[in-house]
Scaffold this active site. Structure first.
Site, short mmCIF file in Angstrom:
data_model
loop_
_atom_site.label_atom_id
_atom_site.label_comp_id
_atom_site.label_asym_id
_atom_site.label_seq_id
_atom_site.Cartn_x
_atom_site.Cartn_y
_atom_site.Cartn_z
N GLY A 10 -50.22 -25.69 -5.14
CA GLY A 10 -49.97 -25.42 -6.56
C GLY A 10 -48.85 -26.31 -7.06
CG PHE A 114 -37.40 -14.24 -25.52
CD1 PHE A 114 -37.43 -15.30 -26.41
CD2 PHE A 114 -38.51 -14.03 -24.71
CE1 PHE A 114 -38.54 -16.14 -26.49
CE2 PHE A 114 -39.63 -14.86 -24.78
CZ PHE A 114 -39.64 -15.90 -25.67
CG ASP A 208 -57.27 -20.35 -6.66
OD1 ASP A 208 -57.83 -19.49 -7.36
OD2 ASP A 208 -57.43 -21.56 -6.80
CD GLU A 242 -40.75 -11.34 -25.93
OE1 GLU A 242 -41.71 -10.93 -25.26
OE2 GLU A 242 -39.57 -11.17 -25.57
CG HIS A 337 -48.86 -13.08 -21.05
ND1 HIS A 337 -49.25 -14.36 -21.37
CD2 HIS A 337 -47.51 -13.13 -20.90
CE1 HIS A 337 -48.16 -15.14 -21.44
NE2 HIS A 337 -47.11 -14.41 -21.14
NE ARG A 372 -43.33 -12.55 -16.96
CZ ARG A 372 -43.31 -13.23 -18.11
NH1 ARG A 372 -42.17 -13.60 -18.65
NH2 ARG A 372 -44.44 -13.51 -18.72
#
Lengths: 558, 323, 294
Positions: A10, A114, A208, A242, A337, A372
């Site tokens: 990755g 945020f 994966d 956001e 998400h 999260r």
């Protein structure tokens, strides 16, 4: 046979950061990725990266506490402390590498607000923070000379004596299977969003790494914790950052009311994501929505803010809705998400399988617990990516290389041959994927209940049976995306099953796991992680206590 | 909505005479579909042997660049409804200027080699500060526009120079190069400009606007190349024919208000550059014979004093703006 | 119909045959051309590399002069058209226009932002209209296969050039070719670059562009090529012998300016149209449409 000390699977943010760290530690490193690094889904992170910079009066403990609270107390506090304490260093490091972070009038890094946090501590590059970071890490990767297996797809981990010793991978361009050995493998393959339909995730996000680790015997953790982002487009699931609310955007219901006043009187639109998504869904379910959506209104921010700080989402709104954010509100709704859960690792990225490491969304350290906070995922990738890189390099140095039998390749060749030999009558990979996506989105989403989750579980099992019989039309070797799609579906079905298992096991409501039939948090019985192990008869759940350092669970109010 | 995707296909594993073909796929898609949505529908429900790259569906990953109705575009940003031609057909081909691997998948090896060629990483001067570099927000904001590049390859696909000269670094890599030259944190602007000033670099762009037109992210690579040219001249790289041409052109406009083709050529090549000037002789003779010559005495336009005043004011303003 | 005429530099420099042919054709259609006296070069994109503000100021000067004449501008060069259109677009911004006007002040000029800039091609295709063009034809160019070659700057960037409001502009040249009775020889390179801007910088590449487009056009059956851009003409016609040599292949494709093609169909004298003043002889075209050459 190809050989490296550390092999990172990755090439998103976590993977590239891990590879750079391992390289710096002196290891011979390679990255293997099924796409060109800059195509990785880290790109799609828009809003920013959190850090409490002490030199401007912020406190990492405040960031840590809000992360713990955001996680609904399921996050491991030792890991969260590391995350928050290392954040400042990580952001400055990125800045030094070349990320073009937004500045204040003094030329120093600027911040925006945020969700779930009282203070503005999110550093950002307009609304393309993930893209900007990804491209800069790729620049560093080019500079480093790290070997890159680009557009190679890992079909299995090489396991010998209970240890991971490398991978077997398919070079997509040629269709050739190769054995790549390395005493340490770092999985950084991101999430598994395509298990859901729709999802904000790109088509390559197919779990994966989670599936590979699970098959190799490493447990997954907290897989039921699936984040629904409050602002996604209805027709294609594309994310609206956001930051739109961080910059001051409103959420309105069909009657034009700022409904978040009711659900989160203090933080309003900037409550944590699980809270906002539930509030929106409640408005929609109770008939105060607009065609299954609520509205995101940014008009009052003015054209200047929208065109400089939110340019990408403005482009998205124009492209897909034909709406300019400065002129009209846009319909949005909660959409799948992010995975808080993933491969269980320690704070060094080590899984329970020797030689196997994981970092980023694919891993579960756990810093996100049951929910999260926005802008903590980018932070997670660089902080824990680096740690996994360091640890894997040290491990590889200590263990050294071992010869691995080429028979692993022959096994995979036979398996793929088997898939290509199957009939393609009637059923198809795409149909199975779509049914999986729909049943997951209908039943293990913002609100859940026993019956629905059971239905999802049964459906996934049935789909697995169908999957075992379904073939691929394309019989060629060169860039056979049909074959890749089929292999990915196999991974997704395995991971989907663990999500259902975790969700059914957790008989309470916590963070993203909101059960209408069990609406309360049950700290007495479920202040613990759900570990999912693979067995012949299906997933097996085990429990692990949450690590707590300084914050005791409290009622969660925003 | 019933549409036909006319897809240019290529399968390297087929016998030679059947490797390339055009295939029509009739699909029923919702009105607001993109070309990518439609191709995915084909791949998933009609023919999984159709190979293409795609991921994000939101114009950020850069995977799905292809030629749509003859021009490079992201499949995910191309709305079907706007593209329908006669008989509801949309033509889809792989990108240009890059070898095809299979169907819509091209080999981008050369693309990345060219990116590598511009040394695409920040090279600060001196020791790193403990905290962040102090830099004006405007400068960073400006760079965000260039960092918006998603490396999709659309500009390279339709670049008219790359079509005839593989040596050209090309629009994507030069836009990337600009990102470092314009970064106040980078300490090697001059070395970089020297590198980009070489053959195959900034002066080989023909200013055809193809890259500006097809870029799905508004990066405007050509504008970045033009900025690099200006900065190269500013940094003292004035010896190339490109730089001399730009200077000669400006001086002609300054002196007469219009372009004096004769002096432009002579000044670009240099009065004593005999090989180059002699190379022009055959054309000059032919043109003379056909009475196809610019006038020998180039008269300034009426009101030339005004043109010169404007010229000087604008030049001064630019100088002042740059400090 | 009356325009403030902007002939550009090349129509009286390297392509002296263009200017009289424009006047002759305009006259036939009753287009009055009032030349903008003292207009400067647009900068051709070259000046803009160096200093865009300078280029915009010079174009604003021209616009202000046309505005004073109370007329829209007609150009006869794709490059002039494109560069002016881009300047025109930027000058729509009031703050920017004020900045530019500050520079024009001393000249007693002010650009208010009301001028329209149109290439002769669009004037023919839109204002006169292809129907009217067809009606005025006395010598239909039947049998003549003509490859259109636009020139980059009349095609891109499409926004400032008004393609969103006028999508039909994408085929304006083809429509005029058909209106004069000729046949369109369509080919892939029609909106690509002629190579002129890099002629002095990368001549081999420039020559390959010339050869590529002209040979491709021939492959698609073209007897000749027509272009609304004199800069393209300089390269495609003027450099054709060199390009042929570089490609080791005969080309021999006549390149016509737009008004030359239209003028032929209107029955205008080939000498007035300057058809004898090209590097690549236009003899074959004249023979094909039955014009006596003297």
């Amino acid at each position: 046979m190809l050989q490296h000390d550390v092999l990172v699977v990755g090439a998103g943010l976590a993977g590239m950061r891990a590879a750079l760290a391992a390289k710096q530690a002196g290891a011979n490193v390679a990255i293997i990725s099924k796409v060109t690094p800059v195509r990785s889904h880290s790109n799609a992170a828009q809003g920013g990266i959190n850090a409490a910079l002490t030199d401007r009066g912020d406190d990492w403990k405040e960031h840590a506490y809000e992360t713990v609270k955001g996680s609904d107390y399921l996050g491991d506090q030792d890991a969260i402390e590391i995350l928050s304490q290392d954040a400042g260093r990580a952001v400055i490091e990125l800045e030094h590498m070349g990320v073009v972070f937004s500045r204040g009038p003094d030329g120093l890094l600027g911040t925006r607000r945020f969700g779930g946090q009282q203070r503005a501590r999110t550093f950002f590059v307009a609304d393309i923070t993930g893209q900007a970071m990804l491209h800069v890490l790729f620049e560093q990767l080019l500079k480093s000379g790290i070997t890159l297996y680009e557009e190679w797809f890992v079909t299995s981990l090489v396991m010998e004596d209970g240890q991971c010793r490398g991978v077997v991978a398919l070079e997509i361009k040629s269709g050739k299977l190769e054995l790549i050995t390395s005493p340490a493998v770092v999985l950084a393959t991101g999430g598994c969003g395509r298990i859901y339909e729709p999802s904000t995730n790109g088509l390559i996000v197919t779990g994966d790494g989670m599936a590979l680790a699970y098959k190799a015997g490493a447990p997954l953790m907290d897989m039921e914790m699936v984040q629904y982002h409050p602002t996604t487009l209805k027709q294609n699931g594309i994310l609206i950052t956001e930051a739109a609310r961080g910059e001051g955007g409103y959420l309105l219901n069909g009657k034009g009311e700022r409904f978040m006043d009711k659900y989160a009187p203090s933080m309003k639109e900037l409550a944590s994501r699980d809270v906002v998504s539930r509030s929106e869904q409640t408005e929609i379910n109770e008939g105060r929505g607009v065609n299954g959506c609520v509205l995101l209104d940014l008009r009052h921010l003015g054209r200047q803010v929208i065109e400089t700080k939110l340019a990408y989402i403005n482009e998205v709104a124009l492209d897909y809705l034909g709406i300019s954010l400065a002129e009209a509100p846009i319909p949005i709704r909660p959409g799948m998400h992010y995975m808080m859960g993933g491969i269980k690792t320690d704070v060094h990225g080590a899984t329970r399988v020797p030689g196997l490491y994981a970092a980023g969304e694919t891993a579960c350290v756990s810093v996100h617990g049951a929910n999260r906070l926005g802008a903590n995922s980018l932070l997670d990738t660089v902080v824990f990516g680096r740690r996994a890189g360091d640890a894997s390099a040290a491990y590889a140095k200590e263990r050294g290389h071992k010869n691995v039998s080429e028979a692993f390749v022959a096994d995979e060749e036979a398996r793929i041959k088997g898939i290509l030999a199957r009939s393609t009558d009637g059923d198809s990979v795409a149909k199975i994927r779509l049914e999986m996506g729909q049943v997951m989105n209908d039943n293990i989403s913002v609100f859940r209940h026993e019956e629905g989750m059971k239905k999802a579980q049964t459906t996934i099992r049935r789909l697995k049976e169908r999957y075992a019989r379904v073939g691929v039309q394309n019989k060629g070797k060169v860039f056979n995306t049909g074959l890749i799609f089929s292999l990915e579906l196999g991974y997704m079905l395995d991971v989907a099953e663990t999500i259902a298992a975790g969700a059914l096991a957790r008989k309470e409501s916590r963070g993203a796991h909101a059960r209408v039939d069990m609406p309360d948090r049950d700290d007495a019985n479920f202040l613990k992680h759900a570990l999912v192990f693979r067995t012949e008869s299906g997933p097996r759940i085990d429990w692990l206590p949450v690590t707590m350092t300084q914050w005791q669970p409290q009622k969660r109010v925003y | 909505m019933q549409i036909t995707l006319r897809v240019k296909r290529y399968n390297p594993e087929a016998p030679e005479e059947r490797r390339s073909w055009t295939q029509d796929y009739k699909v029923d898609v919702p009105e607001d579909s993109t070309v990518l949505d439609s191709l995915i529908q084909v791949r998933e429900y009609v023919d999984d042997s159709l190979s293409l790259r795609c991921s994000c569906r939101g114009a950020i990953c850069g995977s799905c660049a292809m030629r749509v109705n003859g021009h490079a575009a992201l499949g995910c940003k191309s709305k079907v409804q706007k593209l329908l031609g006669k008989d509801n057909v949309i033509a889809v081909e792989p990108m240009g200027n890059q070898p095809v691997i299979k169907d819509l998948v091209v080999d981008m090896t050369v693309f990345w080699d060219k990116i590598r060629q511009v040394q695409p990483w920040l090279q600060p001067q001196g020791p790193e500060p403990e905290a962040e570099y102090v830099a004006p927000n405007e400068a960073m904001q400006h760079l965000v526009g260039v960092m918006g590049c998603i490396m999709c390859g659309a500009c390279v696909s339709d670049c008219t120079v790359l079509e005839v000269d593989k040596n050209f670094i090309g629009p994507a890599a030069l836009a990337k190069a600009y990102r470092f030259v314009a970064d106040p944190r980078d300490g090697h602007a001059k070395d970089r400009l020297g590198l980009y000033n070489k053959a195959g670099g900034i002066w080989d762009c023909t200013r055809c606007f193809e890259c500006v037109q097809v870029c799905p992210k508004g990066v405007a690579p050509m504008d970045r190349i033009m900025a690099l040219r200006d900065q190269a001249i500013d940094a003292g790289f004035i010896g190339s024919y490109g730089a001399r041409h730009a200077e000669a052109f400006a001086s002609s406009v300054e002196h007469s208000g219009t372009v004096n083709e004769m002096s432009l050529v002579v000044n670009t090549f240099g009065m004593f550059n005999l090989p180059k000037l002699l190379g022009l002789l055959p054309l000059a003779i032919r043109a003379g014979y056909k009475r196809k010559m610019p006038p020998l005495f180039h008269k300034p336009v009426e009101g030339i004093a005004g043109v010169r005043r404007i010229f000087h004011k604008a030049e001064e303003q630019q100088k002042a703006a740059r400090g | 119909m009356k325009f403030a005429f902007y002939p550009g530099c090349v129509s009286r420099g390297g392509c002296p045959e263009l200017y009289p042919s424009v006047l002759a054709v305009a006259h036939r259609f009753g287009i009055e051309l009032d030349e903008i006296v003292g207009a400067s070069c647009t900068g051709a994109g070259v000046l803009q590399e160096k200093n865009r503000f300078l280029g915009d100021s010079l174009n604003a000067r021209t616009f202000a002069m046309a505005e004073r004449m109370g007329l829209p501008i007609m150009t006869i060069c794709s490059t002039c058209q494109g560069v002016m259109a881009q300047a025109h677009q930027r000058l729509r911004d009031e703050a920017y226009r004020a900045q530019v006007n500050e520079v024009l002040k001393e000249e007693g000029l002010e650009y208010k932002g009301t001028v329209e800039v149109k290439h002769m091609l669009w004037v023919l295709a839109e204002d006169i209209g292809v129907e009217e063009v067809r009606r005025k034809v006395v010598r239909p160019l039947s049998g003549l296969r003509v490859a259109p070659f636009y020139g980059c700057y009349i095609v891109r960037p499409s926004g400032p050039l008004g393609y969103d409001e006028h999508p039909e502009r994408a085929e304006s040249l083809e429509r005029v070719i058909e209106a004069v009775g000729a046949t369109v020889a369509d080919f892939p390179g029609k909106t690509r670059c002629c190579g002129f801007p890099i002629l002095t910088i990368n001549e081999p590449a420039s020559m390959r562009m010339v050869a590529k487009h002209t040979l491709e056009a021939k492959e698609h059956g073209a007897d000749c090529m027509v272009t609304p851009c004199p800069l393209c003409h300089l390269n495609l016609d003027g450099q054709q012998p060199k390009a042929a040599m570089a490609a080791s292949q005969d080309i021999d494709l006549p390149i016509l300016h737009l008004p030359q093609l239209v003028g032929l169909a209107l029955g205008l004298d080939s000498n007035v149209l300057g058809l004898g003043r090209h590097i690549q002889t236009t003899y074959s075209v004249l023979m094909k449409v039955g014009v006596q050459v003297h």
